[in-house]
Design a protein around this motif. Sequence first.
Motif, PDB file in Angstrom:
ATOM      1  N   GLN A  88       0.843  -1.191   0.000  1.00  0.00           N
ATOM      2  CA  GLN A  88       0.000   0.000   0.000  1.00  0.00           C
ATOM      3  C   GLN A  88       0.881   1.245   0.000  1.00  0.00           C
ATOM      4  OE1 GLN A  88      -3.474   0.197  -0.167  1.00  0.00           O
ATOM      5  NE2 GLN A  88      -3.199  -1.969  -0.693  1.00  0.00           N
ATOM      6  N   TYR A  89       0.544   2.198  -0.844  1.00  0.00           N
ATOM      7  CA  TYR A  89       1.356   3.406  -0.912  1.00  0.00           C
ATOM      8  C   TYR A  89       0.665   4.573  -0.217  1.00  0.00           C
ATOM      9  CZ  TYR A  89      -1.780   4.342  -4.877  1.00  0.00           C
ATOM     10  OH  TYR A  89      -2.879   4.521  -5.672  1.00  0.00           O
ATOM     11  N   ARG A  90       1.464   5.528   0.235  1.00  0.00           N
ATOM     12  CA  ARG A  90       0.927   6.750   0.839  1.00  0.00           C
ATOM     13  C   ARG A  90       0.474   7.693  -0.269  1.00  0.00           C
ATOM     14  NH1 ARG A  90       5.991   6.591   2.849  1.00  0.00           N
ATOM     15  NH2 ARG A  90       6.449   8.500   1.674  1.00  0.00           N
ATOM     16  N   ALA A  91      -0.668   8.285  -0.102  1.00  0.00           N
ATOM     17  CA  ALA A  91      -1.157   9.244  -1.097  1.00  0.00           C
ATOM     18  C   ALA A  91      -0.590  10.628  -0.813  1.00  0.00           C
ATOM     19  CB  ALA A  91      -2.672   9.283  -1.095  1.00  0.00           C
ATOM     20  N   SER A  92       0.711  10.694  -0.602  1.00  0.00           N
ATOM     21  CA  SER A  92       1.353  11.978  -0.297  1.00  0.00           C
ATOM     22  C   SER A  92       2.813  11.900  -0.697  1.00  0.00           C
ATOM     23  CB  SER A  92       1.234  12.305   1.192  1.00  0.00           C
ATOM     24  OG  SER A  92       1.903  11.323   1.975  1.00  0.00           O
ATOM     25  N   ASN A  93       3.419  13.067  -0.787  1.00  0.00           N
ATOM     26  CA  ASN A  93       4.822  13.187  -1.123  1.00  0.00           C
ATOM     27  C   ASN A  93       5.531  13.869   0.043  1.00  0.00           C
ATOM     28  OD1 ASN A  93       7.105  15.020  -2.115  1.00  0.00           O
ATOM     29  ND2 ASN A  93       6.872  13.652  -3.861  1.00  0.00           N
ATOM     30  N   GLN A  94       6.561  13.218   0.577  1.00  0.00           N
ATOM     31  CA  GLN A  94       7.242  13.734   1.761  1.00  0.00           C
ATOM     32  C   GLN A  94       8.221  14.865   1.444  1.00  0.00           C
ATOM     33  OE1 GLN A  94       6.295  12.431   4.884  1.00  0.00           O
ATOM     34  NE2 GLN A  94       4.752  11.580   3.494  1.00  0.00           N
ATOM     35  N   GLY A  95       8.601  14.986   0.169  1.00  0.00           N
ATOM     36  CA  GLY A  95       9.506  16.071  -0.235  1.00  0.00           C
ATOM     37  C   GLY A  95      10.911  15.940   0.299  1.00  0.00           C
ATOM     38  N   THR A  96      11.338  14.711   0.586  1.00  0.00           N
ATOM     39  CA  THR A  96      12.671  14.520   1.169  1.00  0.00           C
ATOM     40  C   THR A  96      13.641  13.830   0.218  1.00  0.00           C
ATOM     41  OG1 THR A  96      11.936  12.425   2.161  1.00  0.00           O
ATOM     42  CG2 THR A  96      11.727  14.423   3.505  1.00  0.00           C
ATOM     43  N   TYR A  97      13.224  13.577  -1.021  1.00  0.00           N
ATOM     44  CA  TYR A  97      14.075  12.818  -1.936  1.00  0.00           C
ATOM     45  C   TYR A  97      15.266  13.657  -2.388  1.00  0.00           C
ATOM     46  CZ  TYR A  97      15.485   9.830  -5.844  1.00  0.00           C
ATOM     47  OH  TYR A  97      16.186   9.019  -6.700  1.00  0.00           O
ATOM     48  N   SER A  98      16.446  13.077  -2.300  1.00  0.00           N
ATOM     49  CA  SER A  98      17.644  13.752  -2.818  1.00  0.00           C
ATOM     50  C   SER A  98      18.327  12.819  -3.803  1.00  0.00           C
ATOM     51  CB  SER A  98      18.612  14.121  -1.680  1.00  0.00           C
ATOM     52  OG  SER A  98      19.189  12.976  -1.109  1.00  0.00           O
ATOM     53  N   TRP A  99      18.865  13.409  -4.853  1.00  0.00           N
ATOM     54  CA  TRP A  99      19.450  12.619  -5.937  1.00  0.00           C
ATOM     55  C   TRP A  99      20.899  12.998  -6.134  1.00  0.00           C
ATOM     56  CZ3 TRP A  99      19.738  13.852 -11.671  1.00  0.00           C
ATOM     57  CH2 TRP A  99      20.068  12.703 -12.417  1.00  0.00           C
ATOM     58  N   ASN A 100      21.733  11.978  -6.236  1.00  0.00           N
ATOM     59  CA  ASN A 100      23.134  12.190  -6.572  1.00  0.00           C
ATOM     60  C   ASN A 100      23.324  11.830  -8.040  1.00  0.00           C
ATOM     61  OD1 ASN A 100      24.013  12.918  -3.930  1.00  0.00           O
ATOM     62  ND2 ASN A 100      23.952  10.746  -3.352  1.00  0.00           N
ATOM     63  N   PRO A 101      23.338  12.808  -8.930  1.00  0.00           N
ATOM     64  CA  PRO A 101      23.461  12.518 -10.368  1.00  0.00           C
ATOM     65  C   PRO A 101      24.741  11.755 -10.666  1.00  0.00           C
ATOM     66  CG  PRO A 101      22.911  14.823  -9.991  1.00  0.00           C
ATOM     67  CD  PRO A 101      23.291  14.250  -8.660  1.00  0.00           C
ATOM     68  N   PRO A 102      24.729  10.896 -11.677  1.00  0.00           N
ATOM     69  CA  PRO A 102      25.949  10.177 -12.045  1.00  0.00           C
ATOM     70  C   PRO A 102      26.990  11.119 -12.623  1.00  0.00           C
ATOM     71  CG  PRO A 102      24.248   9.826 -13.694  1.00  0.00           C
ATOM     72  CD  PRO A 102      23.599  10.563 -12.558  1.00  0.00           C
ATOM     73  N   SER A 103      28.241  10.746 -12.482  1.00  0.00           N
ATOM     74  CA  SER A 103      29.318  11.532 -13.074  1.00  0.00           C
ATOM     75  C   SER A 103      29.249  11.405 -14.595  1.00  0.00           C
ATOM     76  CB  SER A 103      30.666  11.022 -12.562  1.00  0.00           C
ATOM     77  OG  SER A 103      31.732  11.671 -13.227  1.00  0.00           O
ATOM     78  N   LEU A 104      29.353  12.538 -15.287  1.00  0.00           N
ATOM     79  CA  LEU A 104      29.203  12.531 -16.738  1.00  0.00           C
ATOM     80  C   LEU A 104      30.508  12.277 -17.476  1.00  0.00           C
ATOM     81  CD1 LEU A 104      26.738  15.529 -17.188  1.00  0.00           C
ATOM     82  CD2 LEU A 104      26.217  13.085 -17.167  1.00  0.00           C
ATOM     83  N   GLY A 105      31.624  12.649 -16.886  1.00  0.00           N
ATOM     84  CA  GLY A 105      32.902  12.426 -17.546  1.00  0.00           C
ATOM     85  C   GLY A 105      32.934  13.022 -18.936  1.00  0.00           C
ATOM     86  N   SER A 106      33.350  12.201 -19.915  1.00  0.00           N
ATOM     87  CA  SER A 106      33.475  12.686 -21.299  1.00  0.00           C
ATOM     88  C   SER A 106      32.126  12.953 -21.948  1.00  0.00           C
ATOM     89  CB  SER A 106      34.251  11.660 -22.137  1.00  0.00           C
ATOM     90  OG  SER A 106      33.542  10.422 -22.185  1.00  0.00           O
ATOM     91  N   LEU A 107      31.018  12.488 -21.323  1.00  0.00           N
ATOM     92  CA  LEU A 107      29.692  12.712 -21.897  1.00  0.00           C
ATOM     93  C   LEU A 107      29.355  14.209 -21.968  1.00  0.00           C
ATOM     94  CD1 LEU A 107      27.391  10.898 -22.952  1.00  0.00           C
ATOM     95  CD2 LEU A 107      26.286  11.163 -20.728  1.00  0.00           C
ATOM     96  N   LYS A 108      30.020  14.991 -21.136  1.00  0.00           N
ATOM     97  CA  LYS A 108      29.767  16.435 -21.126  1.00  0.00           C
ATOM     98  C   LYS A 108      29.993  17.071 -22.484  1.00  0.00           C
ATOM     99  CE  LYS A 108      31.015  17.196 -16.255  1.00  0.00           C
ATOM    100  NZ  LYS A 108      31.977  17.868 -15.338  1.00  0.00           N
TER     101      LYS A 108
END
Length: 493
Positions: A88-108
């Motif tokens: 069962q999921y909560r019908a709400s968003n806690q607003g606490t999600y943090s994301w560490n983007p991957p390193s792009l390296g040569s993709l930049k």
Amino acid sequence: MQNKTLVLHPKDNVGVALTNLIKGELIKDSDFTTIIQDDIAAKHKYALKNFDIGEDILMYGTIVGETTQLIPAGGAITLANIRHKTRQYRASNQGTYSWNPPSLGSLKTKTFEGYLRADGQVGTANYWLVLPLVFCENTNIKLLQEAFENALGFSKINPFEQQIRNLISGHGQNENQKNAQTVSNQTIGNRVFDNIDGIRFLTHSGGCGGTRNDAETLCALLAGYIHHPNVAGATVLSLGCQNAEAKILQSKLQLLQKDNSKPVFIFDQQQEGTTDDYISKVISETWKGLKVADQNKRTPQPISKLVIGLECGGSDGFSGISANPTLGRVSDLVVASGGSAILSEFPELCGAEQNLIDRCKSPEIAQKFIRLMEEYSNAADRVGSGFDMNPSPGNIKDGLLTDAIKSCGAAKKGGTAPISAVLDYTEYLTTAGLNLLCTPGNDVESTTGLAGSGANIILFTTGLGTPTGNPICPVIKVATNHVLTKRMPDIID
């Protein structure tokens, strides 16, 4: 491959067979030592503990089913002893999600060769589009297709026509097959336009006879295709009396094309006299548009201009382990580069809702996702179906026993990036980043929706194999297992 099995998450209480397991075999998985109690085919699951009736089955660290029978440790997980269940999921968003983007390296500094449009979108192809507003015009579309493709050098020799001709003349079967392979990629005539990748002729069965809402939806979808960055311009055929009126299409286009820079020609057959006069006028005006479209050339474009559609079909028990997580990684890299990704198929997000809710950038985005999921689920229930009936016979045969197992693996295509927006079917992408798009689980309807919402390339994973493509958007097939790549090399990229 060293390992015969895999446990996907520390919380899981079932393992996955990576190869066929034999009854009596001793398996050691990190924290588990298990004696296999049944012959278990590759891609299927086995119990890591003794299960009582009514216990939760955990994969990917979440609930994907519950037991209906006693299952011993090492026993096979089958449709006879489990059933669909989700957390069962909560019908709400806690607003606490943090994301560490991957390193792009040569993709930049990487670029791709694309077609820059006046509105800033970039195409991965350059097509002219010819489509009907109503199914009554399909015959005229086919007539135009034959004429244009043969005259402009876009037609390919049909190898199977050649095979039939060989059979008529009495040649042997081996020679027939050889001839078919030899001519399969040969074109008829020389290409007239160097910078146009083709003319795409679409047909459909809608436009009249349905509800007014059907007509609105169809026109919104067709507007998305015309506005698509892979489309240089469009020719639209109308009978003139259908529900999907030209003015509806024009209003949908105005919402997308603020500058009216893309040539769009709309023809009304009931206003043009004979069919010959009508088709002749369509050809003359379209020719003018093709000459304009040919002036656009490929130029280096940044990764931020990519909009990748994320799709799976003909899924198997390895989809959520190999190919789908790979697409998730690609999605994260594209989003981290400033580009966009679109994750579709809401029936195949069942059981993964909480993770997606938590990743939404705002409570409003989360609420839209919940609303669309629940509306879709309720609609399925009203016609006597439901998300729990999603897995196809092929899915089940190859280890995807419940919709939650299938969905939690399918959701891996969306990687880990925050969710920037949620789109309903025919809504066009306007916000960069990861978008969720409400489409059916049907491969063709979903890829159609992805293109209609602006994906300029679609990455499509498959474990069983499928020929599904899209007329205006390149579809790159990614196999989940090496057996498929050997069995169907012509459709796996």
